[in-house]
Design an enzyme around this catalytic site. Structure first.
Site, short mmCIF file in Angstrom:
data_model
loop_
_atom_site.label_atom_id
_atom_site.label_comp_id
_atom_site.label_asym_id
_atom_site.label_seq_id
_atom_site.Cartn_x
_atom_site.Cartn_y
_atom_site.Cartn_z
N THR A 95 0.86 -1.19 0.00
CA THR A 95 0.00 0.00 0.00
C THR A 95 0.89 1.24 0.00
OG1 THR A 95 -1.67 -1.18 1.28
CG2 THR A 95 -1.87 1.22 1.15
N LYS A 170 -7.09 1.89 -2.95
CA LYS A 170 -6.71 1.27 -1.66
C LYS A 170 -6.69 2.32 -0.54
CE LYS A 170 -5.02 -1.47 1.42
NZ LYS A 170 -6.01 -2.22 2.20
N LYS A 238 -0.06 5.27 8.32
CA LYS A 238 0.56 5.62 7.02
C LYS A 238 -0.53 5.77 5.96
CE LYS A 238 1.66 2.04 4.83
NZ LYS A 238 1.07 1.06 3.91
#
Ligand SMILES: NC(=O)C1=CN([C@@H]2O[C@H](COP(=O)(O)OP(=O)(O)OC[C@H]3O[C@@H](n4cnc5c(N)ncnc54)[C@H](OP(=O)(O)O)[C@@H]3O)[C@@H](O)[C@H]2O)C=CC1
Ligand SMILES: O=CC(=O)O
Length: 293
Positions: A95, A170, A238
């Protein structure tokens, strides 16, 4: 089919294991090389560097922690770029943000290779069970060649078009997930503080329109204070950070996600980054002055 696999963390280990179980020949590399041994016991071979893996395999998959790791494995000494070229494909399932993916895409293409970004939705258990949702974009020919492997790793693959679209999809999904986790944490705290049973709240939620697998799976463990990491909190933070940057680029106001990000940041600052992302409950509980959940 022979595939390379770079990154044997929580997700990479489960995914490479699945490929081995389905008859793929897999050559693995991990920054901490000792972690390769578990996969060797299942039939994998080890490449000493990312470049060595790419030299050996026509297709190489990566599953790494964050943009810094994804870039380092490609661009640093002994990295992917040293061996990628005509007839070779590189598939990054980490990701990351769209800019990171684009940098890798351009560099791989310049060397004559093909690149697909393919981040996944679904955590440790779906990775173990081959039930991930794959959000791919980039080189369509390479994507088509990877579909049999994606079918082993996941229950559904989406091809989303140009590079960056997989990364963006995502991040949007995980931004929603992070906000939901904060909302659940606040609800559990409020139930507790106002004299209700948090477990009864979970039972009520599970029977209504906002029932979902995440509340069902994580809720009872949160009430036990059990945060064995399936999805580490530092990675969820993150993802919130990268999603907020995407919102910034597109002038989309996201106050709910911004508040959720603050809670994840606070959790990180308290040393909870390696626990499951549901450990944000500890921060929300503290902020609400709640006692025992
Ligand atoms: N866990 C989950 O539920 C999910 C995670 N993801 C995403 O998948 C990716 C991997 O997650 P997960 O497996 O949980 O993470 P882990 O933290 O368990 O594993 C991270 C991996 O990245 C490697 N790594 C970290 N920094 C570097 C670096 N600088 N250079 C080379 N390798 C590096 C680690 O190597 P080492 O062993 O040496 O530390 C390890 O192999 C992340 O992007 C995450 O956001 C997506 C869906 C679900
Ligand atoms: O990225 C995490 C997930 O559960 O999906």
């Amino acid at each position: 089919m022979e595939v390379g696999f770079l990154g044997l963390g929580i997700m990479g280990k489960a995914m490479a294991t699945n490929l081995l179980r389905h008859g793929y020949r897999v050559t693995v590399w991990n920054r901490t090389l000792a972690k390769c041994q578990e996969l060797v016991a299942l039939g994998a071979t080890v490449g000493e560097t990312p470049a060595a893996v790419v030299a050996k395999c026509r297709y190489t998959i990566a599953m790494l922690s964050d943009p810094g790791a994804a870039l380092s494995v490609v661009f640093d000494k002994d990295g992917v770029l040293e061996q990628i070229g005509d007839g070779k494909g590189y598939i990054d399932m980490s990701t990351v943000d769209a800019a990171t993916s684009s940098k890798i895409d351009e560099a791989v293409k310049q060397k004559g290779g093909a690149f697909v970004e393919a981040p996944v939705s679904g955590s440790k258990k779906p990775a173990e069970d081959g039930q991930l949702v794959i959000l791919a974009a980039g080189d369509k020919t390479l994507y088509d060649e990877m579909v049999p492997a994606f079918d082993v790793l996941g229950k559904k693959s989406f091809f989303l078009g140009e590079i960056g679209n997989g990364a963006k999809m995502k991040l949007v999904v995980n931004m929603i997930m992070g906000s939901m986790m904060n909302s659940l944490s606040e609800g559990l705290s409020l139930a507790d503080k106002s004299g209700l049973s948090p477990q009864t709240l979970l039972d009520v939620l599970d029977l209504g329109a906002i029932a979902n697998p995440m509340f069902k799976l994580k809720g009872p463990a949160m009430l036990q204070g059990s945060y064995n990491p399936a999805f580490p909190l530092k990675h969820q933070q993150k993802d919130m950070r990268l999603a907020l940057a995407l919102g910034d680029e597109n002038a989309v106001s996201m106050p709910v996600s911004a508040a959720a990000n603050e809670a994840f940041k606070k959790a990180r600052s308290l040393g909870l980054g390696d626990l499951d992302f549901s450990a944000v409950y500890e921060v929300v509980k503290d902020a609400s002055g709640s006692g025992q959940a």
